[in-house]
Design a protein around this motif. Structure first.
Motif, PDB file in Angstrom:
ATOM      1  N   PRO A  27     -10.084  -0.236 -44.966  1.00 12.29           N
ATOM      2  CA  PRO A  27      -9.273   0.598 -44.159  1.00 12.29           C
ATOM      3  C   PRO A  27      -8.990  -0.151 -42.723  1.00 12.29           C
ATOM      4  CG  PRO A  27     -10.663   1.845 -45.317  1.00 12.29           C
ATOM      5  CD  PRO A  27     -11.185   0.520 -45.529  1.00 12.29           C
ATOM      6  N   ALA A  28      -7.857  -0.193 -42.294  1.00 10.26           N
ATOM      7  CA  ALA A  28      -7.354  -0.847 -40.949  1.00 10.26           C
ATOM      8  C   ALA A  28      -6.464  -0.025 -40.316  1.00 10.26           C
ATOM      9  CB  ALA A  28      -7.138  -2.343 -41.106  1.00 10.26           C
ATOM     10  N   LEU A  52      -8.242  -1.617 -35.615  1.00 13.88           N
ATOM     11  CA  LEU A  52      -9.664  -1.060 -35.582  1.00 13.88           C
ATOM     12  C   LEU A  52      -9.987  -1.079 -37.265  1.00 13.88           C
ATOM     13  CD1 LEU A  52      -9.650   1.793 -33.405  1.00 13.88           C
ATOM     14  CD2 LEU A  52     -10.401  -0.434 -32.767  1.00 13.88           C
ATOM     15  N   ILE A  53     -11.166  -1.365 -37.499  1.00 14.46           N
ATOM     16  CA  ILE A  53     -11.452  -1.481 -39.109  1.00 14.46           C
ATOM     17  C   ILE A  53     -12.510  -0.400 -39.238  1.00 14.46           C
ATOM     18  CG2 ILE A  53     -12.198  -3.051 -40.978  1.00 14.46           C
ATOM     19  CD1 ILE A  53      -9.950  -4.688 -39.507  1.00 14.46           C
ATOM     20  N   SER A  54     -12.346   0.275 -40.107  1.00 17.23           N
ATOM     21  CA  SER A  54     -13.308   1.654 -40.472  1.00 17.23           C
ATOM     22  C   SER A  54     -13.494   1.309 -41.927  1.00 17.23           C
ATOM     23  CB  SER A  54     -12.550   3.175 -40.281  1.00 17.23           C
ATOM     24  OG  SER A  54     -12.316   3.170 -38.843  1.00 17.23           O
ATOM     25  N   LEU A  55     -14.881   0.866 -42.158  1.00 18.03           N
ATOM     26  CA  LEU A  55     -15.344   0.765 -43.480  1.00 18.03           C
ATOM     27  C   LEU A  55     -15.851   1.803 -44.309  1.00 18.03           C
ATOM     28  CD1 LEU A  55     -16.714  -2.741 -42.741  1.00 18.03           C
ATOM     29  CD2 LEU A  55     -14.434  -2.258 -43.730  1.00 18.03           C
ATOM     30  N   ILE A  91      -9.177  -9.598 -43.861  1.00 17.45           N
ATOM     31  CA  ILE A  91      -8.510  -8.553 -43.078  1.00 17.45           C
ATOM     32  C   ILE A  91      -8.571  -8.920 -41.882  1.00 17.45           C
ATOM     33  CG2 ILE A  91      -8.031  -6.275 -42.622  1.00 17.45           C
ATOM     34  CD1 ILE A  91      -6.911  -6.954 -45.411  1.00 17.45           C
ATOM     35  N   GLU A  92      -9.806  -9.324 -41.168  1.00 14.31           N
ATOM     36  CA  GLU A  92      -9.760  -9.604 -39.713  1.00 14.31           C
ATOM     37  C   GLU A  92      -9.230 -10.838 -39.346  1.00 14.31           C
ATOM     38  OE1 GLU A  92     -14.172  -7.389 -38.798  1.00 14.31           O
ATOM     39  OE2 GLU A  92     -14.088  -9.335 -39.417  1.00 14.31           O
ATOM     40  N   GLY A  95      -1.947 -11.883 -34.185  1.00 17.42           N
ATOM     41  CA  GLY A  95      -1.927 -11.850 -32.671  1.00 17.42           C
ATOM     42  C   GLY A  95      -2.940 -10.599 -32.157  1.00 17.42           C
ATOM     43  N   ALA A  96      -3.639  -9.936 -33.261  1.00 14.90           N
ATOM     44  CA  ALA A  96      -4.476  -8.704 -32.699  1.00 14.90           C
ATOM     45  C   ALA A  96      -6.019  -9.141 -32.608  1.00 14.90           C
ATOM     46  CB  ALA A  96      -4.326  -7.645 -33.672  1.00 14.90           C
ATOM     47  N   ARG A  97      -6.499  -8.135 -31.800  1.00 16.68           N
ATOM     48  CA  ARG A  97      -7.927  -8.164 -31.882  1.00 16.68           C
ATOM     49  C   ARG A  97      -8.458  -7.346 -32.712  1.00 16.68           C
ATOM     50  NH1 ARG A  97      -8.957  -7.602 -25.355  1.00 16.68           N
ATOM     51  NH2 ARG A  97      -7.249  -6.184 -25.539  1.00 16.68           N
TER      52      ARG A  97
END
Lengths: 295, 295
Positions: free
Chosen positions: A123-124, A149-152, A164-165, A172-174
């Motif tokens: 999930p992101a 934001l990544i919520s695992l 996914i990261e 272009g995202a952090r």
């Protein structure tokens, strides 16, 4: 040439965020070999094709995900449970299933149970967006410099997470990882509550007697204009977000209400020190945002 | 060459609005023969001189207004009573005294009693401004296409009113007349309440536990960013506005609170129809603003 991150990536939903991902991918050649666009709306799908956003256009999610090694849900979060249930039998082993939903506990609750063995659920939530909707509203640079934001869920596959990261880095995202519960609280205050307030104050103005209402529109000064901008966002998407982040949103709303009542009380009793103190604290927050380049 | 509107126009207060008037006048040659800048802050006055905003720079308001045919109060509305009392004996007969304050009943209450016989009092309020403050924040095109509202006390001199209307037209604004009471209600909902809310929600975020607070800043999504922008406005100016438009502001706040509580209740009980309806109404307001070019 380097191996692409995904051979067949499916975007389910080609609205503002989906079409922004598609456009951003055009500026990141080699990231995805074949981009498949899927949308339940024939009009959206036809428009995506006219705009040449992908390589393939499929109406049925189950058909679209066949043979895919990446699937991203880009529809309102209220639709995730049904879509996940529908595509689950058609997901190939090793496929990475992700989303862009603004709530993360509800997504893990709704999608998690449907994810087949061997499919990796990541999930992101990209913290980006404007008030516009639909395939035409996509922006290639929407995610540039923004956070995703990544919520695992428990037992997430590290390779899948890194894929996914890398995808979001290519857009272009952090990226940052945090628990779904923590995500939902932070986003409730920075995004969900501001939207609830903006929707509300526009309605409050609309309820004023007719003569005043027209003047409200005519003389909308800068404060109100800003509120109407975010209040122009998509109704179904936001309805779903509010319902699916109910607990955190209602807690933040309760805190805000207490603070707003205190401010109103200070206005009523002429407590100038209190008012000035609150405004000064607001300015500091604004300054901090500018300092860390998020303003 | 045509006769100028004012031979000697004094701006008391050279902050965001005062310096915007000065800059706009540079683009409207012939409107004012001699522009006098007055400010209690030596730093502001020195900076205004460096920026060459006027023709003359005077610290003392009583001295500045001597011989003037036009005076505009551009300081926070809480300072108007004392300034009016101080300059009153020095105002020349026929002089037009105006202001740019965001509250109009309080200005008529505070300034009116000090206005000498033969001096014409024309309260005005340009609906324009950014979150920035001080002489450097002035913008020559700030008033372009914006409204300037004129709220007249009883027995206002028609020639004087038309002079102020012509001045704002020269600065690029459209003018409209309305009673001070009506002005204060309209502006309470379109400007004052949005600012009170924005100041409050920034404080609510700042009160969150430390770990979350840093993330609130770091992950500020678009909704919150917009709120912090208007929350960065000048504390003294806004303190004065809140206190001086207390009745209308508290009434609009009460209406908003009822509506926000109803929205929170709909979220708690999953009343999706109610939520969608409110969001759709907000969008319509936004659309109306765009249609009448105020968005």
């Amino acid at each position: 040439m380097a191996e692409p991150l995904f051979h067949r990536l499916v975007l389910i939903g080609i609205g503002h965020i989906g079409s922004s991902i598609a456009r951003a991918l055009h500026h990141a050649p080699g990231t995805v070999e074949r981009l498949v666009i899927c949308d339940a709306s024939p009009a959206h799908l036809a428009r995506a094709k006219e705009l040449e956003l992908g390589d393939e256009y499929v109406a049925d999610p189950a058909e679209a995900v066949a043979g895919a090694d990446g699937v991203i849900l880009c529809t309102p979060v209220g639709s995730f449970a049904a879509i996940a249930e529908g595509i689950a039998p058609h997901l190939a082993p090793g496929c990475v299933l992700s989303d862009v939903g603004s709530t993360k506990q509800s997504v893990i609750r709704d999608v998690g149970p449907h994810v087949p063995e061997g499919v990796h659920f990541v999930p992101a939530h990209p913290l980006a967006g404007t008030e516009f909707s639909g395939p035409d509203a996509g922006l290639a640079d929407l995610f540039k410099g923004r956070w995703c934001l990544i919520s695992l869920p428990e037992g997430a596959d590290e390779d899948a997470v890194e894929k996914i990261e890398s995808l979001w880095a290519a857009l272009g995202a952090r990226t940052a990882r945090m628990t779904a519960a923590h995500h939902d609280r932070v986003i409730a205050i920075v995004s969900h509550l501001p939207h609830l307030i903006a929707f509300t104050i526009c309605g409050t103005a609309d309820d004023l007697a007719d003569e005043t209402r027209e003047e409200v529109l005519q003389f909308a000064a800068s404060g109100f204009r800003d509120f109407t901008r975010i209040a122009a966002s998509d109704p179904v998407m936001w309805r779903d977000i509010f319902i699916n982040n109910k607990d955190a949103l209602l807690e933040m709303f309760a805190r805000f209400s207490e603070d707003a009542q205190s401010m109103a009380r200070a206005v009523r009793w002429g407590d100038t020190g209190y008012i000035e103190d609150r405004i000064n604290r607001s300015r500091k927050i604004r300054k901090s945002l500018i300092d860390i380049k998020q303003a």
